[in-house]
Motif scaffolding. Structure first.
Motif, PDB file in Angstrom:
ATOM      1  N   ASP A  65      29.851  27.658  51.932  1.00 11.11           N
ATOM      2  CA  ASP A  65      29.823  26.445  52.517  1.00 11.11           C
ATOM      3  C   ASP A  65      30.986  25.630  52.049  1.00 11.11           C
ATOM      4  OD1 ASP A  65      27.848  26.134  54.017  1.00 11.11           O
ATOM      5  OD2 ASP A  65      26.279  25.591  52.813  1.00 11.11           O
ATOM      6  N   ASN A  66      31.752  26.329  51.001  1.00 10.54           N
ATOM      7  CA  ASN A  66      32.888  25.672  50.218  1.00 10.54           C
ATOM      8  C   ASN A  66      33.812  26.489  50.074  1.00 10.54           C
ATOM      9  OD1 ASN A  66      31.637  23.029  48.974  1.00 10.54           O
ATOM     10  ND2 ASN A  66      30.202  24.550  48.477  1.00 10.54           N
ATOM     11  N   VAL A  67      34.925  26.306  50.884  1.00 12.48           N
ATOM     12  CA  VAL A  67      36.133  27.448  51.248  1.00 12.48           C
ATOM     13  C   VAL A  67      37.487  26.733  51.150  1.00 12.48           C
ATOM     14  CG1 VAL A  67      37.108  29.073  52.994  1.00 12.48           C
ATOM     15  CG2 VAL A  67      34.635  28.507  52.910  1.00 12.48           C
ATOM     16  N   VAL A  68      38.262  27.282  50.280  1.00 16.10           N
ATOM     17  CA  VAL A  68      39.617  26.965  50.317  1.00 16.10           C
ATOM     18  C   VAL A  68      40.397  27.821  51.049  1.00 16.10           C
ATOM     19  CG1 VAL A  68      41.714  26.159  49.015  1.00 16.10           C
ATOM     20  CG2 VAL A  68      39.334  25.335  48.288  1.00 16.10           C
ATOM     21  N   THR A  86      49.372  43.187  43.708  1.00 17.27           N
ATOM     22  CA  THR A  86      49.415  43.063  41.937  1.00 17.27           C
ATOM     23  C   THR A  86      47.939  43.109  41.303  1.00 17.27           C
ATOM     24  OG1 THR A  86      49.053  40.686  42.228  1.00 17.27           O
ATOM     25  CG2 THR A  86      51.363  41.487  41.984  1.00 17.27           C
ATOM     26  N   GLY A  87      47.020  43.481  42.113  1.00 13.93           N
ATOM     27  CA  GLY A  87      45.788  43.962  41.507  1.00 13.93           C
ATOM     28  C   GLY A  87      45.044  42.689  41.156  1.00 13.93           C
ATOM     29  N   ASP A  88      44.413  42.516  40.019  1.00 13.48           N
ATOM     30  CA  ASP A  88      43.680  41.534  39.292  1.00 13.48           C
ATOM     31  C   ASP A  88      44.365  40.382  38.588  1.00 13.48           C
ATOM     32  OD1 ASP A  88      41.213  42.696  40.469  1.00 13.48           O
ATOM     33  OD2 ASP A  88      40.689  43.942  38.665  1.00 13.48           O
ATOM     34  N   ARG A  89      45.680  40.555  38.721  1.00 10.43           N
ATOM     35  CA  ARG A  89      46.335  39.629  37.687  1.00 10.43           C
ATOM     36  C   ARG A  89      46.098  38.159  37.951  1.00 10.43           C
ATOM     37  NH1 ARG A  89      50.114  36.545  36.108  1.00 10.43           N
ATOM     38  NH2 ARG A  89      52.038  36.802  35.268  1.00 10.43           N
ATOM     39  N   LEU A  90      46.122  37.758  39.184  1.00 14.33           N
ATOM     40  CA  LEU A  90      45.962  36.429  39.759  1.00 14.33           C
ATOM     41  C   LEU A  90      44.457  35.974  39.372  1.00 14.33           C
ATOM     42  CD1 LEU A  90      47.170  33.891  41.089  1.00 14.33           C
ATOM     43  CD2 LEU A  90      46.294  34.764  43.170  1.00 14.33           C
ATOM     44  N   LEU A  91      43.592  36.715  39.537  1.00 16.00           N
ATOM     45  CA  LEU A  91      42.128  36.354  39.242  1.00 16.00           C
ATOM     46  C   LEU A  91      42.031  36.236  37.871  1.00 16.00           C
ATOM     47  CD1 LEU A  91      39.308  35.772  40.200  1.00 16.00           C
ATOM     48  CD2 LEU A  91      38.831  38.287  39.999  1.00 16.00           C
ATOM     49  N   ASP A  92      42.637  37.182  37.058  1.00 23.84           N
ATOM     50  CA  ASP A  92      42.458  37.125  35.483  1.00 23.84           C
ATOM     51  C   ASP A  92      43.032  35.722  35.112  1.00 23.84           C
ATOM     52  OD1 ASP A  92      41.158  39.566  35.665  1.00 23.84           O
ATOM     53  OD2 ASP A  92      43.060  40.511  35.006  1.00 23.84           O
ATOM     54  N   SER A  93      44.041  35.427  35.861  1.00 22.51           N
ATOM     55  CA  SER A  93      44.849  34.132  35.245  1.00 22.51           C
ATOM     56  C   SER A  93      44.030  32.856  35.457  1.00 22.51           C
ATOM     57  CB  SER A  93      46.329  33.912  35.873  1.00 22.51           C
ATOM     58  OG  SER A  93      46.716  32.917  35.548  1.00 22.51           O
ATOM     59  N   VAL A  94      43.472  33.009  36.639  1.00 21.93           N
ATOM     60  CA  VAL A  94      42.709  31.743  37.000  1.00 21.93           C
ATOM     61  C   VAL A  94      41.367  31.727  36.274  1.00 21.93           C
ATOM     62  CG1 VAL A  94      41.280  30.782  38.729  1.00 21.93           C
ATOM     63  CG2 VAL A  94      43.339  31.625  39.491  1.00 21.93           C
ATOM     64  N   GLU A  95      40.774  32.617  35.826  1.00 22.17           N
ATOM     65  CA  GLU A  95      39.595  33.018  35.099  1.00 22.17           C
ATOM     66  C   GLU A  95      39.925  32.407  33.617  1.00 22.17           C
ATOM     67  OE1 GLU A  95      37.958  36.815  35.208  1.00 22.17           O
ATOM     68  OE2 GLU A  95      36.824  36.337  37.150  1.00 22.17           O
ATOM     69  N   ARG A 127      35.254  33.554  44.593  1.00 22.57           N
ATOM     70  CA  ARG A 127      36.071  34.831  44.654  1.00 22.57           C
ATOM     71  C   ARG A 127      37.457  34.318  45.147  1.00 22.57           C
ATOM     72  NH1 ARG A 127      34.235  37.243  49.222  1.00 22.57           N
ATOM     73  NH2 ARG A 127      33.346  35.289  49.833  1.00 22.57           N
ATOM     74  N   ILE A 128      38.421  35.206  45.020  1.00 14.22           N
ATOM     75  CA  ILE A 128      39.797  35.005  45.344  1.00 14.22           C
ATOM     76  C   ILE A 128      40.096  36.259  46.174  1.00 14.22           C
ATOM     77  CG2 ILE A 128      42.271  34.731  44.932  1.00 14.22           C
ATOM     78  CD1 ILE A 128      41.349  33.367  42.238  1.00 14.22           C
ATOM     79  N   VAL A 129      40.422  36.109  47.247  1.00 12.21           N
ATOM     80  CA  VAL A 129      40.277  37.210  48.471  1.00 12.21           C
ATOM     81  C   VAL A 129      41.647  36.861  49.322  1.00 12.21           C
ATOM     82  CG1 VAL A 129      37.906  37.804  48.450  1.00 12.21           C
ATOM     83  CG2 VAL A 129      39.088  36.313  50.179  1.00 12.21           C
ATOM     84  N   SER A 130      42.232  37.970  50.001  1.00 18.08           N
ATOM     85  CA  SER A 130      43.193  37.910  50.993  1.00 18.08           C
ATOM     86  C   SER A 130      42.510  37.814  52.332  1.00 18.08           C
ATOM     87  CB  SER A 130      44.243  39.293  50.887  1.00 18.08           C
ATOM     88  OG  SER A 130      44.752  39.218  49.657  1.00 18.08           O
ATOM     89  N   SER A 131      43.146  37.167  53.365  1.00 17.04           N
ATOM     90  CA  SER A 131      42.645  37.174  54.569  1.00 17.04           C
ATOM     91  C   SER A 131      42.746  38.351  55.417  1.00 17.04           C
ATOM     92  CB  SER A 131      43.337  35.801  55.225  1.00 17.04           C
ATOM     93  OG  SER A 131      42.921  36.164  56.649  1.00 17.04           O
ATOM     94  N   THR A 132      41.680  38.762  55.986  1.00  7.86           N
ATOM     95  CA  THR A 132      41.779  40.195  56.623  1.00  7.86           C
ATOM     96  C   THR A 132      41.442  39.654  58.337  1.00  7.86           C
ATOM     97  OG1 THR A 132      39.197  40.170  56.652  1.00  7.86           O
ATOM     98  CG2 THR A 132      40.773  41.479  55.114  1.00  7.86           C
TER      99      THR A 132
END
Length: 414
Positions: free
Chosen positions: A217-220, A347-356, A368-373
């Motif tokens: 229900d909450n998407v960016v 770049t693997g988990d680099r971005l998620l680690d930074s945000v966390e 969750r931070i994902v790439s569009s498929t």
């Protein structure tokens, strides 16, 4: 998730009279079939709370309007008589348009978020609004003769600010458009009902309906393209549009107070500090080779110092933006499209680690931070602008093709 721009997700009150109730039930069932791409009659009965005979009557009427197809399941392990499968009909189509500074993309979109055909017209320089309209006008004439279905209208995803009330493109900086009455121009040239919205707004609707935002229900959505970075936001199942459709300009979020001057006049905007051109340049690719960006980043990141330094710099600024997004909106998922998705994948988990590390502990632990498929999410979302009318009132399909409403008119040459 809830439908953010039209249609109904479940049966509500009885309505003012039986005709209202009939239309509401038709809308409910068609919207469910559209959002799920296909459902069994048994699943529709469960989802709506209506009895089987009522659902059967509704499906029969929708089939008579050529809005759904009915077929037997290919394979089922259920005991007893198999339930028929209801799917959206490909006979009612939308023409979806996405102009960008390097190409004009036009798609034939059917309900269920299916792009039946796509046409890409590469351009050497950003197309004018008249160029887009003339290209579309010529194509629509051919579609009316070749597709054999009903063209319901035109939906346009524009990389810029589009007024929700009048369809005027206030500014599309990378196209150099200013106060272009695009909806009026297209409707006049094609004779078709026309709608327009920001391209990232279209994309987030598509992601919420058919992509990574399903059941959220909450998407960016944050997209990186040839013309910069755009965003779209769904909060509580509803599209965040703002007073006149201008919300979601996440590419102009401040991420570097000592950064470069943005075309908008501000300093250090996200799309100034994180951009595709610099990435293509550092890995030795041209604009025409942008599809190879992810592959080259996978090969070079961590191996070539210049590439690694630039990518890390852009990831740091992107991380600042995502931290703000997480803290402000508390989304369940952030979907990255275009070159932003490519950078994340490489770049693997680099971005998620930074945000966390940087965002508040509560919302950062849930996102969750994902790439569009979802291929062609802008075209699919632009199609949704068209389909929302028929989803709200499926009986409007019985009126006939809207192409007969008025004759198209010529637009001046670009």
């Amino acid at each position: 998730m809830k439908d953010p721009i039209g249609g109904t997700s479940r049966v509500g009150s009885r309505g003012r009279n039986l005709e209202d109730l009939r239309r509401q039930n038709l809308s409910t069932v068609l919207s469910l079939v559209h959002a799920n791409r296909s459902m069994t009659r048994a699943d529709l009965t469960h989802a709506t709370g209506l009895n089987r005979s009522t659902v059967a009557t509704i499906v029969t009427e929708l089939e008579s309007l050529d809005l759904v197809t009915v077929s037997q399941p290919v394979d089922t392990k259920r005991v007893g008589r198999p339930s028929t499968v209801i799917g959206p009909s490909p006979r009612h189509i939308a023409v979806a348009v996405h102009p960008d500074k390097d190409a004009i993309s036009i798609g034939v979109v059917a309900m269920g978020g299916r792009v039946l055909r796509e046409f890409r017209f590469d351009v050497e320089r950003a197309p004018t609004a008249v160029h887009v309209v003339n290209t579309l006008q010529a194509l629509v004439r051919g579609l009316e003769l070749s597709e054999g279905g009903t063209v319901l209208g035109v939906g346009i995803g524009v990389p810029g600010l589009v007024g929700a009330r009048d369809g005027v493109v206030r500014v599309a900086p990378h196209l150099d458009w200013h106060d272009e009455p695009l909806v009026q121009m297209v409707a006049k040239a094609t004779g078709l009902p026309t709608w327009a919205a920001n391209d990232a707004t279209c994309a987030v609707v598509a992601e919420g309906q058919f992509g990574e935002g399903i059941d959220e229900d909450n998407v960016v959505y944050l997209n990186g393209g040839a013309g910069g970075i755009g965003g779209g936001v769904i909060v509580g199942g509803q599209l965040l549009s703002g007073e006149n459709g201008y919300s979601g300009e996440l590419g102009h979020m401040l991420v570097n107070s000592d950064g470069g001057l943005c075309h908008c006049g501000a300093v250090g905007c996200l799309e100034t500090e994180v951009n595709r051109d610099d990435l293509l340049s550092v890995v030795g690719l041209g604009d025409a080779e942008s599809s190879l960006l992810e592959q080259r980043l996978r090969e070079a990141y961590g191996e070539e110092p210049a590439v690694t330094a630039l990518v890390d710099r852009q990831l740091d600024f992107l991380g600042i933006a995502l931290r703000n997004i997480v803290n402000i909106f508390n989304p369940g998922v952030i979907v990255l499209g275009g070159f932003l998705g490519a950078v994340r994948n490489a770049t693997g988990d680099r971005l998620l680690d930074s945000v966390e590390r940087a965002a508040l502990a509560g919302p950062s632990s849930e996102v969750r931070i994902v790439s569009s498929t979802l291929d062609e999410n802008v075209l699919i979302g632009a199609g949704e602008l068209v389909f929302r009318t028929i989803l709200r009132d499926p009986t409007s399909a019985s009126v006939g093709s809207p192409t007969s409403a008025r004759e198209p008119e010529q637009v001046a040459a670009s």
